[in-house]
Design a protein around this motif. Sequence first.
Motif, PDB file in Angstrom:
ATOM      1  N   ILE A  27       0.913  -1.088  -0.015  1.00  0.00           N
ATOM      2  CA  ILE A  27      -0.006  -0.001  -0.059  1.00  0.00           C
ATOM      3  C   ILE A  27       0.717   1.311  -0.120  1.00  0.00           C
ATOM      4  CG2 ILE A  27      -1.747   1.359   1.346  1.00  0.00           C
ATOM      5  CD1 ILE A  27      -2.966  -0.849   0.117  1.00  0.00           C
ATOM      6  N   ALA A  28       0.686   2.185  -0.742  1.00  0.00           N
ATOM      7  CA  ALA A  28       1.440   3.487  -1.003  1.00  0.00           C
ATOM      8  C   ALA A  28       0.577   4.756  -0.835  1.00  0.00           C
ATOM      9  CB  ALA A  28       2.295   3.273  -2.425  1.00  0.00           C
ATOM     10  N   GLY A  29       1.359   5.452  -0.678  1.00  0.00           N
ATOM     11  CA  GLY A  29       0.557   7.001  -0.421  1.00  0.00           C
ATOM     12  C   GLY A  29       0.747   7.799  -1.935  1.00  0.00           C
ATOM     13  N   THR A  30       0.201   8.580  -1.831  1.00  0.00           N
ATOM     14  CA  THR A  30       0.397   9.792  -2.894  1.00  0.00           C
ATOM     15  C   THR A  30       0.949  11.084  -2.907  1.00  0.00           C
ATOM     16  OG1 THR A  30      -1.951  10.679  -2.989  1.00  0.00           O
ATOM     17  CG2 THR A  30      -1.779   8.379  -3.864  1.00  0.00           C
ATOM     18  N   ARG A  31       0.893  11.986  -3.765  1.00  0.00           N
ATOM     19  CA  ARG A  31       1.211  13.422  -3.483  1.00  0.00           C
ATOM     20  C   ARG A  31      -0.037  14.277  -3.069  1.00  0.00           C
ATOM     21  NH1 ARG A  31       2.755  15.056  -8.257  1.00  0.00           N
ATOM     22  NH2 ARG A  31       3.001  17.168  -7.492  1.00  0.00           N
ATOM     23  N   LYS A  32      -1.206  13.788  -2.861  1.00  0.00           N
ATOM     24  CA  LYS A  32      -2.316  13.997  -2.510  1.00  0.00           C
ATOM     25  C   LYS A  32      -2.261  14.611  -0.916  1.00  0.00           C
ATOM     26  CE  LYS A  32      -5.419  12.395  -6.232  1.00  0.00           C
ATOM     27  NZ  LYS A  32      -6.652  11.545  -6.294  1.00  0.00           N
ATOM     28  N   THR A  33      -1.609  15.348  -0.496  1.00  0.00           N
ATOM     29  CA  THR A  33      -1.069  15.634   0.871  1.00  0.00           C
ATOM     30  C   THR A  33      -1.598  17.281   1.386  1.00  0.00           C
ATOM     31  OG1 THR A  33       1.220  16.148   0.219  1.00  0.00           O
ATOM     32  CG2 THR A  33       0.651  13.989   1.086  1.00  0.00           C
ATOM     33  N   THR A  34      -1.276  17.592   2.536  1.00  0.00           N
ATOM     34  CA  THR A  34      -1.457  18.901   3.008  1.00  0.00           C
ATOM     35  C   THR A  34      -0.283  19.786   2.510  1.00  0.00           C
ATOM     36  OG1 THR A  34      -2.981  17.998   4.841  1.00  0.00           O
ATOM     37  CG2 THR A  34      -1.965  20.400   4.951  1.00  0.00           C
ATOM     38  N   PRO A  35      -0.330  20.659   2.029  1.00  0.00           N
ATOM     39  CA  PRO A  35       0.689  21.663   1.504  1.00  0.00           C
ATOM     40  C   PRO A  35       1.357  22.082   2.952  1.00  0.00           C
ATOM     41  CG  PRO A  35      -1.152  22.487   0.370  1.00  0.00           C
ATOM     42  CD  PRO A  35      -1.564  21.446   1.244  1.00  0.00           C
ATOM     43  N   GLY A  36       2.894  21.862   3.021  1.00  0.00           N
ATOM     44  CA  GLY A  36       3.505  22.106   4.113  1.00  0.00           C
ATOM     45  C   GLY A  36       3.681  21.289   4.979  1.00  0.00           C
ATOM     46  N   PHE A  37       2.968  20.082   5.256  1.00  0.00           N
ATOM     47  CA  PHE A  37       2.777  18.910   6.071  1.00  0.00           C
ATOM     48  C   PHE A  37       3.009  17.672   5.276  1.00  0.00           C
ATOM     49  CE2 PHE A  37       0.706  16.691   9.716  1.00  0.00           C
ATOM     50  CZ  PHE A  37       1.402  17.045  10.569  1.00  0.00           C
ATOM     51  N   ARG A  38       3.427  17.835   4.458  1.00  0.00           N
ATOM     52  CA  ARG A  38       3.545  16.403   3.490  1.00  0.00           C
ATOM     53  C   ARG A  38       4.862  15.353   4.119  1.00  0.00           C
ATOM     54  NH1 ARG A  38       4.921  16.745  -2.641  1.00  0.00           N
ATOM     55  NH2 ARG A  38       2.623  17.210  -2.779  1.00  0.00           N
ATOM     56  N   ILE A  39       5.851  15.880   4.846  1.00  0.00           N
ATOM     57  CA  ILE A  39       6.975  15.296   5.363  1.00  0.00           C
ATOM     58  C   ILE A  39       6.310  14.594   6.626  1.00  0.00           C
ATOM     59  CG2 ILE A  39       7.758  17.182   6.943  1.00  0.00           C
ATOM     60  CD1 ILE A  39      10.689  15.926   6.326  1.00  0.00           C
ATOM     61  N   PHE A  40       5.424  15.109   7.347  1.00  0.00           N
ATOM     62  CA  PHE A  40       4.773  14.326   8.311  1.00  0.00           C
ATOM     63  C   PHE A  40       3.854  13.414   8.072  1.00  0.00           C
ATOM     64  CE2 PHE A  40       6.185  18.501   9.970  1.00  0.00           C
ATOM     65  CZ  PHE A  40       6.637  18.455  11.007  1.00  0.00           C
ATOM     66  N   GLU A  41       3.161  13.340   7.028  1.00  0.00           N
ATOM     67  CA  GLU A  41       2.135  12.766   6.493  1.00  0.00           C
ATOM     68  C   GLU A  41       2.934  11.313   5.855  1.00  0.00           C
ATOM     69  OE1 GLU A  41      -1.647  15.765   5.843  1.00  0.00           O
ATOM     70  OE2 GLU A  41      -0.342  15.366   4.166  1.00  0.00           O
ATOM     71  N   LYS A  42       3.808  11.668   5.297  1.00  0.00           N
ATOM     72  CA  LYS A  42       4.497  10.604   4.560  1.00  0.00           C
ATOM     73  C   LYS A  42       4.906   9.546   5.729  1.00  0.00           C
ATOM     74  CE  LYS A  42       4.404  11.437   0.087  1.00  0.00           C
ATOM     75  NZ  LYS A  42       3.654  10.358  -0.871  1.00  0.00           N
ATOM     76  N   ARG A  43       5.566  10.287   6.815  1.00  0.00           N
ATOM     77  CA  ARG A  43       6.276   9.347   7.950  1.00  0.00           C
ATOM     78  C   ARG A  43       5.012   8.803   8.714  1.00  0.00           C
ATOM     79  NH1 ARG A  43       8.428  13.719  11.686  1.00  0.00           N
ATOM     80  NH2 ARG A  43       8.308  11.979  12.830  1.00  0.00           N
ATOM     81  N   ALA A  44       3.701   9.220   8.682  1.00  0.00           N
ATOM     82  CA  ALA A  44       2.510   8.537   9.314  1.00  0.00           C
ATOM     83  C   ALA A  44       2.342   7.246   8.346  1.00  0.00           C
ATOM     84  CB  ALA A  44       1.309   9.515   9.237  1.00  0.00           C
ATOM     85  N   ILE A  45       2.504   7.496   7.034  1.00  0.00           N
ATOM     86  CA  ILE A  45       2.055   6.384   6.326  1.00  0.00           C
ATOM     87  C   ILE A  45       3.026   5.191   6.648  1.00  0.00           C
ATOM     88  CG2 ILE A  45       1.932   5.495   3.732  1.00  0.00           C
ATOM     89  CD1 ILE A  45       1.310   8.297   2.927  1.00  0.00           C
ATOM     90  N   ILE A  46       4.173   5.683   6.594  1.00  0.00           N
ATOM     91  CA  ILE A  46       5.423   4.648   7.090  1.00  0.00           C
ATOM     92  C   ILE A  46       4.925   3.865   8.298  1.00  0.00           C
ATOM     93  CG2 ILE A  46       7.857   4.095   7.559  1.00  0.00           C
ATOM     94  CD1 ILE A  46       8.457   6.343   5.610  1.00  0.00           C
ATOM     95  N   ALA A  47       4.620   4.549   9.403  1.00  0.00           N
ATOM     96  CA  ALA A  47       4.306   4.160  10.539  1.00  0.00           C
ATOM     97  C   ALA A  47       3.120   3.070  10.375  1.00  0.00           C
ATOM     98  CB  ALA A  47       3.969   5.299  11.488  1.00  0.00           C
ATOM     99  N   GLY A  48       2.034   3.455   9.599  1.00  0.00           N
ATOM    100  CA  GLY A  48       1.090   2.487   9.543  1.00  0.00           C
ATOM    101  C   GLY A  48       1.370   1.355   8.580  1.00  0.00           C
ATOM    102  N   GLY A  49       2.406   1.080   8.043  1.00  0.00           N
ATOM    103  CA  GLY A  49       2.860  -0.140   7.346  1.00  0.00           C
ATOM    104  C   GLY A  49       2.957   0.045   5.866  1.00  0.00           C
ATOM    105  N   GLY A  50       2.691   1.415   5.288  1.00  0.00           N
ATOM    106  CA  GLY A  50       2.550   1.727   3.968  1.00  0.00           C
ATOM    107  C   GLY A  50       3.925   2.096   3.403  1.00  0.00           C
ATOM    108  N   ASP A  51       3.793   2.416   2.016  1.00  0.00           N
ATOM    109  CA  ASP A  51       5.015   3.115   1.493  1.00  0.00           C
ATOM    110  C   ASP A  51       4.576   4.425   1.087  1.00  0.00           C
ATOM    111  OD1 ASP A  51       7.635   1.780  -0.535  1.00  0.00           O
ATOM    112  OD2 ASP A  51       6.648   3.783  -1.102  1.00  0.00           O
ATOM    113  N   PRO A  52       5.680   5.404   1.497  1.00  0.00           N
ATOM    114  CA  PRO A  52       5.418   6.712   1.105  1.00  0.00           C
ATOM    115  C   PRO A  52       5.371   7.052  -0.471  1.00  0.00           C
ATOM    116  CG  PRO A  52       7.696   6.532   1.538  1.00  0.00           C
ATOM    117  CD  PRO A  52       7.094   4.905   1.842  1.00  0.00           C
TER     118      PRO A  52
END
Length: 271
Positions: free
Chosen positions: A119-144
């Motif tokens: 399971i992977a994320g996308t670039r549909k992220t919150t502007p300015g908060f992407r680095i945190f959201e990508k790390r959260a995906i990793i924490a949940g077992g996904g790929d950034p």
Amino acid sequence: MRGDICMKALIERFIEEDLSGYIEFLPEIEARAVVTVRENGVISGISDAIAVFEYFGVSARTWFEDGNRITKGDLILEAEGDARGILKAERLSLNILGRMSGIATLTARFVERAGGVKIAGTRKTTPGFRIFEKRAIIAGGGDPHRFNLADMVMIKENHISLFGLERAIELGKQASFTKKVEVEVSAPEDAVRAAELGADVIMFDNMPPDKIRETMAMLEARGLRDHILFEASGGITLENITEYAESGVDIISVGAITHHAPWLDFSLKIV
């Protein structure tokens, strides 16, 4: 080291946003506070929350790491120090925990239903908060997935409209030998052509699972399955994730794990 400096700068920017115009009215007094969670989930953002407390001279400790399962009522962290510092840190630290843990929790739910497909994320992220959201995906077992446009050569529908599939792939391969070339397709014949032209990754965009399965069989029959990664994306939910996982793809990218993730509920109390 540069990563630590970057994270500190981001947190300082968040603090400035939250405390701009802050009026100091409380006297200095020592206090202790606890943060608890009000629902089950997967935690993320714990080190960032602690960094916010420490920025204000408040010591904080936790028993959890990003990716840990948490249960309603768990004591997540304790903070001790000047009450003014605790109250300044309260909202920002809880916002970070709530947002990141919500993403980690939803990602984990998708991972559980995907049966081993990444399971992977996308670039549909919150502007300015992407680095945190990508790390959260990793924490949940996904790929950034991609962090920015430079991480991979992604050939999408608009690129193909401008240059045609063959020329777009040719231009993509000229960009850098270090970059994989991913091509977005919406029809079986486009997938076959992209594979023949040397795409490294082929993304099935908004294709139903049965159509993806047929296309994968076609690619297999033509000897085009090996050495290419296949990704499904678009319209994927917890309700249909199993069908996509059984279609034969290697990766499923899900924008919903960031833009539809509900926040996890945390609370801070002075004790």
